[in-house]
Design a protein around this motif. Structure first.
Motif, short mmCIF file in Angstrom:
data_model
loop_
_atom_site.label_atom_id
_atom_site.label_comp_id
_atom_site.label_asym_id
_atom_site.label_seq_id
_atom_site.Cartn_x
_atom_site.Cartn_y
_atom_site.Cartn_z
N PRO A 115 -18.76 66.63 33.83
CA PRO A 115 -17.87 66.52 34.98
C PRO A 115 -17.28 68.13 34.64
CG PRO A 115 -17.24 65.04 33.18
CD PRO A 115 -18.75 65.50 33.04
N TRP A 116 -17.47 68.81 33.63
CA TRP A 116 -16.82 70.23 33.45
C TRP A 116 -17.60 71.11 34.05
CZ3 TRP A 116 -18.71 67.09 29.79
CH2 TRP A 116 -19.98 67.38 29.21
N ARG A 117 -18.95 70.85 34.81
CA ARG A 117 -19.77 71.79 35.45
C ARG A 117 -19.46 71.67 37.14
NH1 ARG A 117 -25.36 70.55 32.40
NH2 ARG A 117 -24.75 70.96 30.20
N TYR A 118 -18.43 70.68 37.20
CA TYR A 118 -18.40 70.56 39.01
C TYR A 118 -17.24 71.25 39.32
CZ TYR A 118 -21.88 67.11 39.58
OH TYR A 118 -23.25 66.61 39.42
N SER A 119 -17.16 71.62 40.62
CA SER A 119 -15.93 72.10 40.95
C SER A 119 -14.74 71.13 41.08
CB SER A 119 -16.13 72.59 42.67
OG SER A 119 -16.25 71.29 43.37
N PRO A 120 -13.44 71.80 41.09
CA PRO A 120 -12.34 70.88 41.31
C PRO A 120 -12.32 69.89 42.55
CG PRO A 120 -11.68 73.38 40.97
CD PRO A 120 -13.07 72.96 41.22
N LEU B 238 -24.57 69.45 23.07
CA LEU B 238 -24.34 70.03 24.33
C LEU B 238 -24.42 71.67 24.21
CD1 LEU B 238 -21.40 68.19 25.95
CD2 LEU B 238 -23.63 68.45 27.10
N ASP B 239 -25.09 72.41 25.28
CA ASP B 239 -25.30 73.92 25.11
C ASP B 239 -23.96 74.35 25.32
OD1 ASP B 239 -27.84 73.78 24.53
OD2 ASP B 239 -28.47 73.94 26.66
N ASP B 240 -23.12 73.58 26.30
CA ASP B 240 -21.71 74.09 26.84
C ASP B 240 -20.69 73.47 26.25
OD1 ASP B 240 -22.24 72.08 28.30
OD2 ASP B 240 -21.98 72.96 30.11
N GLU B 241 -20.75 73.08 25.00
CA GLU B 241 -19.58 72.19 24.59
C GLU B 241 -18.21 72.81 24.59
OE1 GLU B 241 -18.54 70.53 20.15
OE2 GLU B 241 -20.44 70.09 20.89
N ALA B 242 -18.18 74.25 24.23
CA ALA B 242 -16.75 74.77 24.31
C ALA B 242 -16.20 74.70 25.78
CB ALA B 242 -17.00 76.07 24.08
N GLU B 243 -16.94 74.85 26.81
CA GLU B 243 -16.49 74.64 28.35
C GLU B 243 -16.08 73.27 28.36
OE1 GLU B 243 -19.26 76.28 27.05
OE2 GLU B 243 -19.69 78.11 28.25
N ALA B 244 -16.60 72.50 28.00
CA ALA B 244 -16.59 70.91 28.03
C ALA B 244 -15.11 70.65 27.46
CB ALA B 244 -17.60 69.92 27.56
N ALA C 56 -11.54 69.57 29.36
CA ALA C 56 -10.56 68.31 29.24
C ALA C 56 -9.23 68.81 28.71
CB ALA C 56 -11.39 67.91 28.00
N SER C 57 -9.03 69.91 28.04
CA SER C 57 -8.07 70.19 27.40
C SER C 57 -7.07 70.73 28.62
CB SER C 57 -7.97 71.31 26.48
OG SER C 57 -6.50 72.00 26.22
N ASN C 58 -7.66 71.37 29.69
CA ASN C 58 -6.80 71.84 30.79
C ASN C 58 -6.49 70.65 31.45
OD1 ASN C 58 -7.22 74.39 29.85
ND2 ASN C 58 -9.11 74.72 31.15
N LEU C 59 -7.34 69.63 31.99
CA LEU C 59 -7.08 68.32 32.86
C LEU C 59 -6.42 67.34 32.04
CD1 LEU C 59 -10.13 68.70 35.24
CD2 LEU C 59 -7.70 69.73 35.75
N GLY C 60 -6.38 67.39 30.97
CA GLY C 60 -5.62 66.24 29.99
C GLY C 60 -6.60 65.10 30.03
#
Length: 366
Positions: A52-57, A97-103, A107-111
């Protein structure tokens, strides 16, 4: 009572018709084959984008609304029809995950309830998981829906509604126009006229809009899956690694998917994909090497730019509306997409900002 014609009987078409009918609208639903028999039947039914973190808002907004809506929808359809869509809350583990930090930042930004977990805890929770995984993130509350039963329940609900008519084996070949207005469709059953026409034909939506000289950037993207039969308690949670996932159903069936293939409207299952999916399944869950494969099939997703669906009126063609192009997330986004469509069609305050999904400016000319 104005008549609404819904073209395409997948999850988006069925739920569009259902929501319009609940508002007292008259609806005719048309499908060229049997409703729910294409990608809505073929998909996995995870009630979340795979990453989900790879998609647009725009995609995220629809997904969050739908995730909260699904449990109640499942209960409502079971009470109405006796068919249980089996909304099954299992949570989802992503591995290495390769992009765990982004994930985690997303999650932190969107709760959202996604967090890093020690891999030892994953092996405690999912003892059948294959060896060698080093990192994991987990999102609690993620459900899957048994999509063949969801479309069966929606079909049964529509057939019980006096203001709805369902026509199967009723292919639509084109639109009826009066000046700039679309006033109906040409079908295998003859012309059907109505106040509004809603196009929810999935991967085939572009073919139909082409008859109006419009270029809708939606193309078929083939996906293949396999189904195993295991004990009911074999897999307690969904797991995902290296782009492949395993989904447990309540009765022990395990779905493993999926491929991404650009090969037009060919949905023939292939031995190459079967071998690849089996290898992924056994790497994730080694005991599947001895499990029976009870199904292998392919479906066609409606691929679209960035996976952002087209929801709203078609400019220059009064009376024509779109709800299509959901790519890999049709089942995930369906409740919110269909509620947004209904709000826009009936002039109600929309549940979310409709601008990102508007066909205006996103269609070309052929």
């Amino acid at each position: 009572m104005a008549l609404n014609i819904v073209v395409g009987g997948g999850a988006l078409g069925l739920l569009s018709a259902y929501k319009l009918a609940l508002q007292g609208e008259a609806v005719v639903l048309l499908d060229r084959a049997q409703v729910g028999s294409e990608s809505s039947w073929a998909g996995g039914g995870i009630v979340s984008p795979l990453y989900p973190w790879r998609y647009s808002p725009a995609v995220t907004a629809l997904a969050h609304w739908s995730q909260d809506f699904y449990p109640g929808l499942g209960e409502q359809l079971l009470a109405q029809t006796g068919v249980d869509p089996e909304v099954f809350v299992t949570g989802l583990y992503w591995l290495d995950l390769d992009d765990e930090a982004e994930a985690l930042a997303w999650a932190s930004n969107l709760g959202r309830p996604l967090a890093s977990v020690p891999v030892s805890k994953v092996y405690d929770a999912v003892p059948v998981l294959g060896p060698g995984y080093e990192r994991a993130v987990y999102m609690s509350g993620v459900a899957n829906v048994r999509n063949p039963r969801l479309v069966k329940a929606l079909r049964a609900a529509l057939l019980n509604m006096p203001n709805v008519t369902v026509h199967e084996q009723a292919a639509v070949g084109g639109f009826i126009r009066e000046g700039a207005r679309v006033v109906g469709v040409q079908t295998a059953l003859g012309d059907i006229r109505g106040e509004r026409v809603v196009l929810t034909a999935g991967a085939w939506s572009g073919e139909l809009l082409a008859t109006l000289g419009l270029d809708l950037p939606v193309e078929p993207v083939k996906g293949q899956m396999i189904l195993f039969k295991c004990a009911a308690d074999f897999l307690p949670s969904m797991v995902l690694a290296k782009g492949r996932y395993a989904i447990p159903r309540k009765d022990g069936h395990i779905l493993v998917g999926s491929t991404l293939e650009h090969c037009g409207f060919d949905k023939t299952p292939t031995e190459q994909a079967l071998a690849s999916l089996k290898a992924s399944a056994i790497e994730l869950l080694p005991e599947l090497a001895d499990a029976q494969v009870v199904g292998h099939w392919a479906g066609l997703r409606p691929g679209s730019p960035e996976g952002i669906p087209f929801i709203g009126p078609v400019p220059g063609f009064d009376g024509l509306w779109l709800n299509c192009g959901h790519y890999r997330n049709g089942l995930v986004l369906a409740p919110a997409s269909c509620q947004l469509l209904t709000d826009l069609m009936l002039g109600n305050a929309p549940i979310i900002d409709p601008a990102p999904y508007a066909p205006q400016g996103r269609l070309g000319a052929r």
